[in-house]
Scaffold this motif. Structure first.
Motif, mmCIF file in Angstrom:
data_model
loop_
_atom_site.group_PDB
_atom_site.id
_atom_site.type_symbol
_atom_site.label_atom_id
_atom_site.label_comp_id
_atom_site.label_asym_id
_atom_site.label_seq_id
_atom_site.Cartn_x
_atom_site.Cartn_y
_atom_site.Cartn_z
ATOM 1 N N GLY A 1 0.775 -1.233 0.000
ATOM 2 C CA GLY A 1 0.000 0.000 0.000
ATOM 3 C C GLY A 1 0.804 1.279 0.000
ATOM 4 N N THR A 2 2.133 1.163 0.035
ATOM 5 C CA THR A 2 2.998 2.349 -0.027
ATOM 6 C C THR A 2 4.095 2.115 -1.060
ATOM 7 N N GLY A 3 4.737 3.208 -1.472
ATOM 8 C CA GLY A 3 5.799 3.101 -2.471
ATOM 9 C C GLY A 3 6.720 4.303 -2.411
ATOM 10 N N GLU A 4 7.401 4.565 -3.515
ATOM 11 C CA GLU A 4 8.359 5.674 -3.583
ATOM 12 C C GLU A 4 7.704 7.011 -3.232
ATOM 13 N N ARG A 5 6.494 7.199 -3.722
ATOM 14 C CA ARG A 5 5.780 8.464 -3.493
ATOM 15 C C ARG A 5 5.619 8.759 -2.004
ATOM 16 N N GLU A 6 5.141 7.773 -1.264
ATOM 17 C CA GLU A 6 4.932 7.959 0.180
ATOM 18 C C GLU A 6 6.244 8.191 0.912
ATOM 19 N N MET A 7 7.329 7.549 0.449
ATOM 20 C CA MET A 7 8.619 7.743 1.101
ATOM 21 C C MET A 7 9.120 9.183 0.920
ATOM 22 N N VAL A 8 8.862 9.767 -0.242
ATOM 23 C CA VAL A 8 9.246 11.167 -0.470
ATOM 24 C C VAL A 8 8.439 12.082 0.451
ATOM 25 N N TRP A 9 7.150 11.804 0.606
ATOM 26 C CA TRP A 9 6.314 12.606 1.509
ATOM 27 C C TRP A 9 6.836 12.534 2.944
#
Length: 475
Positions: A151-159
């Motif tokens: 449910g998470t990926g690169e996008r969430e890690m940047v946030w």
């Protein structure tokens, strides 16, 4: 009559740990100490969406801080709970210990169905969740480093990274507060494929050893074995691509939530990937028959079965129907502890999850090191190596009076790049760890399973740590 109730994930992890501890003859107090969760933070993420307050419960469990930082993904799912989060944190402790990565174990989760919310809503939810973890000391480059999960990926890690940077603008190592980032934001090449490639490396290493492929009657040539994959998500997709391109593997079936593809002659993975990118579904792919019975993919007669999706999919209700010779646990906990006993009696080898799917944390470690050192892998030596190889080729050509063909010359001159070092490091970890597992099996005189031998590696390392560092005494 068999008990068909399915143990939960925590019960399975505990059962595997206790089995290994008994083989090692650990005292009850020591294993209880090793198993205990260090700490758990529960948070409430409240946000107003469409004039209505929505509340989401989140957790960050730290199983061990024997090495810092503690490491583990963040999962966004409507199905998560505290018990599962703690069990996954424990699995990270054992996984890092098995593959010699200097991290403790942790895991985070937020009870949410991310598909129900817009990108802007998810961004705000993620910021609030991350801020709560950071302010309570459960997220930082030195103490606790998350990564993507279900449910998470690169996008969430940047946030999350952006949240940390805004709270601590003077921390020069802010990039290292999470891993699994895009390369443009301090990520490392090869991270997205790392878990799948690690699974492939584990299969390759198993087939290098005659004592294993002979006892399961597998062909040491990977391309000669029939392979079934359950799951075509992040791990499953990268795995089938690695197997298809590097090993020319014959993948006869691939399963998803709504059914599975089957082609006895092997599925063309390149064509399937094109189809999936366009349709977001395995259905209607012309290169294989689609069968709308997803559970049946696990019981197809094959040489190698790779569960790469859900937990506890092989349990007492279907274990007797399993016809594979080798099961490779690409997912976390795909086999329940009671079904594992049955498989062992049937002579079916199981390569366990804490070894097989460790590629993600291995390459996360490389990314963390890259962020802490502030230099890209290969940046200092690539041109030097290319120049030296050019000189060597010139010497050889001058001495022999013959030219080296361009196709060989380009490969010889190629200086090492980040992706080369990442893949080399991952292969080294998977190969060396398997040798350690083999050594453990010899110590136990082959009376234990591959899983027990693997857990024993982790438990012995944790025992040694507690022996060296000591446990606080009451005064």
């Amino acid at each position: 009559m068999k008990n068909n109730s399915i143990p939960n994930f925590k019960e399975n992890v505990d059962a595997f740990v206790l089995k290994a501890s008994k083989a090692l003859k650990f005292s009850d107090d020591l294993i209880d100490h090793i198993r205990s969760t260090h700490s758990v933070l529960q948070v409430n993420v409240g946000i107003k969406i469409k004039n209505k307050i929505k509340n989401f419960t989140g957790w960050r469990a730290v199983h061990s801080e024997h090495r810092l930082p503690s490491k583990g993904g963040i999962r966004f799912s409507a199905e998560v709970n505290q018990d599962e989060t703690e069990a996954l944190a424990a699995l990270m402790t054992y996984k890092c210990a098995v593959v010699d990565i200097p991290f403790g174990g942790s895991k985070g989760s937020l009870k949410i169905d991310p598909k129900q919310y817009s990108e802007e809503e998810l961004k705000l939810i993620t910021h609030i969740y991350a801020e709560k973890l950071i302010k309570k000391g459960f997220l930082s480059p030195a103490i606790n480093v998350p990564a993507p999960d279900v449910g998470t990926g690169e996008r969430e890690m940047v946030w999350i990274m952006d949240t940390y940077k805004n709270l601590f603008p003077n921390d020069i190592n802010y990039l290292a507060c999470v891993t699994g980032k895009p390369v443009a934001y301090g990520g490392i090449r090869g991270r997205a494929q790392a878990t799948g490639r690690g699974v492939e490396e584990s299969i390759r290493e198993y087939l290098r050893h005659e004592q294993f492929y002979k006892r399961t009657k597998l062909n040491p040539d990977l391309s000669k074995n029939k392979i079934v994959i359950q799951g075509f998500g992040k791990v499953g997709k990268s795995l089938v691509e690695e197997l298809f391109h590097r090993d020319h593997a014959k993948i006869i079936a691939i399963g998803e939530y709504n059914g599975y593809l089957y082609n006895e002659k092997g599925i063309d993975i390149d064509e399937l990937v094109k189809h999936f990118q366009k349709n977001k579904n395995l259905k209607n792919f012309t290169g294989a028959k689609f069968i709308e019975k997803p559970a049946e993919v696990l019981t197809i007669a094959c040489d190698i079965l790779v569960p790469a999706a859900l937990e506890s999919v092989i349990n007492m209700s279907n274990v007797e129907k399993i016809k594979a010779k080798l099961i490779v646990e690409a997912a976390n906990g795909p086999i329940t502890h009671d079904a594992d006993e049955v498989l062992q009696k049937k002579g079916i080898d199981v390569l366990p999850d804490i070894y097989v799917n460790s590629g993600g944390v291995v390459v996360s470690y490389f990314e963390w090191v890259k962020n802490i050192t502030h230099v890209r892998f290969g940046r200092l030596q690539r041109r030097y190596e290319e120049n030296k190889m050019n000189e060597l080729i010139q010497v050889i050509e001058d001495a022999t009076g013959r030219s080296i063909p361009d196709k060989y010359k380009a490969n010889i001159i190629h200086g090492v790049q980040e992706i080369d070092l990442v893949n080399s490091g991952l292969e080294d970890v998977m190969r060396e760890t398997f040798k350690e597992i083999m050594k453990n099996m010899e110590i136990f005189k082959k009376k234990v399973s591959l899983r027990t031998a693997t857990y024993a590696i982790a438990l012995n390392k944790l025992k040694q740590y507690h022996k060296d560092m000591g446990v606080s005494n009451a005064h």
